[in-house]
Design a protein around this motif. Structure first.
Motif, PDB file in Angstrom:
ATOM      1  N   MET A   1       0.772  -1.231  -0.066  1.00  0.00           N
ATOM      2  CA  MET A   1      -0.231   0.007   0.011  1.00  0.00           C
ATOM      3  C   MET A   1       0.848   1.251   0.202  1.00  0.00           C
ATOM      4  N   LYS A   2       0.736   2.205  -0.744  1.00  0.00           N
ATOM      5  CA  LYS A   2       1.303   3.238  -1.048  1.00  0.00           C
ATOM      6  C   LYS A   2       0.802   4.410   0.117  1.00  0.00           C
ATOM      7  N   SER A   3       1.594   5.400   0.402  1.00  0.00           N
ATOM      8  CA  SER A   3       1.361   6.350   1.267  1.00  0.00           C
ATOM      9  C   SER A   3       0.457   7.396   0.485  1.00  0.00           C
ATOM     10  N   LEU A   4      -0.900   7.873   0.880  1.00  0.00           N
ATOM     11  CA  LEU A   4      -1.609   8.562   0.269  1.00  0.00           C
ATOM     12  C   LEU A   4      -1.348   9.975   0.696  1.00  0.00           C
ATOM     13  N   ALA A   5      -1.735  11.072  -0.265  1.00  0.00           N
ATOM     14  CA  ALA A   5      -1.410  12.389   0.377  1.00  0.00           C
ATOM     15  C   ALA A   5      -2.413  12.761   1.552  1.00  0.00           C
ATOM     16  N   PRO A   6      -1.822  13.296   2.584  1.00  0.00           N
ATOM     17  CA  PRO A   6      -2.767  13.756   3.842  1.00  0.00           C
ATOM     18  C   PRO A   6      -4.114  14.487   3.459  1.00  0.00           C
ATOM     19  N   THR A   7      -5.049  14.214   4.198  1.00  0.00           N
ATOM     20  CA  THR A   7      -6.309  14.772   4.154  1.00  0.00           C
ATOM     21  C   THR A   7      -6.653  15.601   5.441  1.00  0.00           C
ATOM     22  N   PHE A  21      -1.039   4.459   6.352  1.00  0.00           N
ATOM     23  CA  PHE A  21       0.441   3.801   6.526  1.00  0.00           C
ATOM     24  C   PHE A  21       1.368   3.594   5.218  1.00  0.00           C
ATOM     25  N   ILE A  22       2.573   3.759   5.505  1.00  0.00           N
ATOM     26  CA  ILE A  22       3.571   3.361   4.304  1.00  0.00           C
ATOM     27  C   ILE A  22       3.844   1.941   4.555  1.00  0.00           C
ATOM     28  N   ASP A  23       3.753   1.203   3.567  1.00  0.00           N
ATOM     29  CA  ASP A  23       3.877  -0.288   3.549  1.00  0.00           C
ATOM     30  C   ASP A  23       5.485  -0.464   3.560  1.00  0.00           C
ATOM     31  N   SER A  24       5.986  -0.931   4.552  1.00  0.00           N
ATOM     32  CA  SER A  24       7.515  -1.425   4.408  1.00  0.00           C
ATOM     33  C   SER A  24       7.929  -2.718   4.017  1.00  0.00           C
ATOM     34  N   GLU A  41      12.726   5.260  12.831  1.00  0.00           N
ATOM     35  CA  GLU A  41      12.964   6.477  13.620  1.00  0.00           C
ATOM     36  C   GLU A  41      12.207   7.655  13.044  1.00  0.00           C
ATOM     37  N   GLU A  42      12.258   7.723  11.663  1.00  0.00           N
ATOM     38  CA  GLU A  42      11.595   8.693  11.124  1.00  0.00           C
ATOM     39  C   GLU A  42      10.156   8.917  11.382  1.00  0.00           C
ATOM     40  N   GLU A  43       9.400   7.593  11.331  1.00  0.00           N
ATOM     41  CA  GLU A  43       7.997   7.949  11.188  1.00  0.00           C
ATOM     42  C   GLU A  43       7.477   7.345  12.435  1.00  0.00           C
ATOM     43  N   GLY A  44       8.125   6.448  13.333  1.00  0.00           N
ATOM     44  CA  GLY A  44       7.456   6.336  14.669  1.00  0.00           C
ATOM     45  C   GLY A  44       6.635   4.963  14.544  1.00  0.00           C
ATOM     46  N   TYR A  45       6.713   4.261  13.333  1.00  0.00           N
ATOM     47  CA  TYR A  45       6.149   3.057  13.250  1.00  0.00           C
ATOM     48  C   TYR A  45       6.495   2.240  11.895  1.00  0.00           C
ATOM     49  N   LEU A  46       6.223   0.896  11.699  1.00  0.00           N
ATOM     50  CA  LEU A  46       6.396   0.180  10.579  1.00  0.00           C
ATOM     51  C   LEU A  46       5.138  -0.641  10.395  1.00  0.00           C
ATOM     52  N   TRP A 225      -1.851  12.051  12.204  1.00  0.00           N
ATOM     53  CA  TRP A 225      -2.237  10.774  12.370  1.00  0.00           C
ATOM     54  C   TRP A 225      -2.363   9.762  11.177  1.00  0.00           C
ATOM     55  N   VAL A 226      -1.646   8.802  11.458  1.00  0.00           N
ATOM     56  CA  VAL A 226      -1.532   7.820  10.443  1.00  0.00           C
ATOM     57  C   VAL A 226      -2.390   6.526  10.482  1.00  0.00           C
ATOM     58  N   GLU A 227      -3.070   6.206   9.524  1.00  0.00           N
ATOM     59  CA  GLU A 227      -4.277   5.033   9.860  1.00  0.00           C
ATOM     60  C   GLU A 227      -4.197   4.424   8.540  1.00  0.00           C
ATOM     61  N   GLY A 228      -5.085   3.189   8.413  1.00  0.00           N
ATOM     62  CA  GLY A 228      -5.091   2.323   7.266  1.00  0.00           C
ATOM     63  C   GLY A 228      -6.469   1.365   7.523  1.00  0.00           C
ATOM     64  N   ASP A 229      -6.638   0.662   6.343  1.00  0.00           N
ATOM     65  CA  ASP A 229      -7.704  -0.369   6.473  1.00  0.00           C
ATOM     66  C   ASP A 229      -6.523  -1.682   6.463  1.00  0.00           C
ATOM     67  N   PHE A 230      -6.877  -2.455   7.618  1.00  0.00           N
ATOM     68  CA  PHE A 230      -5.954  -3.646   7.618  1.00  0.00           C
ATOM     69  C   PHE A 230      -6.719  -4.903   7.110  1.00  0.00           C
ATOM     70  N   GLU A 231      -5.974  -5.931   6.357  1.00  0.00           N
ATOM     71  CA  GLU A 231      -6.451  -7.239   5.994  1.00  0.00           C
ATOM     72  C   GLU A 231      -5.803  -8.233   6.912  1.00  0.00           C
ATOM     73  N   GLU A 232      -6.396  -9.449   6.937  1.00  0.00           N
ATOM     74  CA  GLU A 232      -5.874 -10.361   7.523  1.00  0.00           C
ATOM     75  C   GLU A 232      -4.593 -10.590   7.162  1.00  0.00           C
ATOM     76  N   GLY A 233      -3.358 -10.766   8.355  1.00  0.00           N
ATOM     77  CA  GLY A 233      -2.039 -10.855   7.914  1.00  0.00           C
ATOM     78  C   GLY A 233      -1.360  -9.616   8.027  1.00  0.00           C
ATOM     79  N   ASP A 234      -1.812  -8.396   8.046  1.00  0.00           N
ATOM     80  CA  ASP A 234      -1.161  -7.142   7.963  1.00  0.00           C
ATOM     81  C   ASP A 234      -0.769  -6.805   9.485  1.00  0.00           C
ATOM     82  N   VAL A 235       0.457  -6.269   9.470  1.00  0.00           N
ATOM     83  CA  VAL A 235       1.038  -5.978  11.016  1.00  0.00           C
ATOM     84  C   VAL A 235       1.347  -4.534  11.111  1.00  0.00           C
TER      85      VAL A 235
END
Length: 321
Positions: A1-7, A21-24, A41-46, A225-235
């Protein structure tokens, strides 16, 4: 999933935006742990799409729904993975019998904590390999696994904005791992994290309702605030100082199942309560009907160093912005 422009997000006099969320996963697939550490370190999450196999996630979901059904809260006639609830039956649970930080009664949560599959999933090779690479050494998996079984019982409120460190303490290099047990779009109440908030270190708290009963005090100013739609298996995983909260669950008839797991470098100290069950059961009660002994008291082999508890971290204090 690519990072989308903030809204633009709704605010009350504060500038805030929502981003995706940026998919790492590409970094992980290349084994680029330096890149993962820089991004963390830059984003505070993976965030990783499909890090866990769907079949492994579904097994735990099925076992947890079996508990829900045994307690009479699941609508009959669903397939093994359906999470539609009988709200009338659910709301017959007295308030004082509820685990309001979990979403079900204490008795049901004890039954979940006894599930061998629930305790085995955090040791999946994909997770252990990731944290080993992230830490540059073996990872200690905290055995204090938490199930969130978010329902529309009247006592429930969304998890407030908070940091995990005051609640777990021990190593400042502890990371939380959150993943849903089933598809979890934002409307189901998935997690959102405050980008780069871990860089502020410990943030003073105030008392509030919701899991943990604490909330951090945020200063005015621009926030993402960073968020996303999770599917089974996403972490989703993040350092223990990253501010995060749950979005509101908008599907009252559905149960939202997820897990909170903590990992840290094995060489660093752990606070003793992180080695205890997340309920009043003893480990022997949890282990009573397990088929395998492999994960019983597994942390003893690492002989972890223990660190003291600092009660002042959970005492409300004024934040000066």
């Amino acid at each position: 999933m690519k990072s989308l422009a903030p809204t633009q997000a709704p605010t009350t006099g504060r500038r805030a935006v929502r981003s995706r969320f940026i998919d790492s996963s590409p970094l992980l697939e290349r084994g680029d742990f330096d890149g993962l550490r820089r991004r963390g370190e830059e984003e505070g999450y993976l965030y990783f799409k499909g890090l866990l196999p769907v079949h492994a996630v579904r097994r735990v979901r099925q076992d947890m729904l079996t508990v829900v059904e045994a307690h009479g809260w699941r609508v009959p006639g669903q397939d093994l993975h359906g999470g539609t609830l009988d709200l009338d039956a659910l709301n017959r649970i007295p308030d004082d019998e509820m685990r309001s930080d979990i979403g079900v009664s204490r008795a049901a949560y004890h039954d979940v904590q006894k599930l061998e599959s629930f305790h085995a999933l955090p040791h999946h090779p994909n997770l252990l390999a990731f944290y080993r690479g992230l830490f540059g050494q073996e990872a200690l998996v905290h055995p204090r696994h938490i199930a969130r079984m978010i329902t529309a019982h009247r006592v429930m409120v969304p998890t407030p904005q908070h940091q995990d460190f005051p609640l777990i303490q021990g190593s400042a290099n502890t990371w939380t791992c959150w993943f849903p047990l089933g598809d979890c779009p934002r409307s189901m109440g998935s997690l959102t994290v405050l980008r780069a908030s871990h860089k502020e270190g410990y943030i003073p708290i105030r008392r509030t309702r919701g899991a943990g009963n604490i909330a951090v005090q945020l200063c005015r100013g621009a926030k993402v605030w960073v968020e996303g739609d999770f599917e089974e298996g996403d972490v989703l995983t993040f350092p223990c100082f990253t501010v995060h909260r749950a979005l509101r669950q908008q599907h009252r008839e559905q149960i939202r199942l997820s897990m909170d797991v903590r990992y840290q470098p094995v060489s660093e100290a752990v606070e003793q309560k992180s080695l205890l069950p997340h309920c009043t059961l003893a480990w022997e009660e949890i282990y009573a009907n397990w088929e395998s002994d492999n994960l019983k008291y597994y942390w003893d082999a690492s002989a972890p160093k223990l660190s003291p508890w600092d009660a002042t971290l959970l005492q409300p204090a004024r934040r000066i912005c």
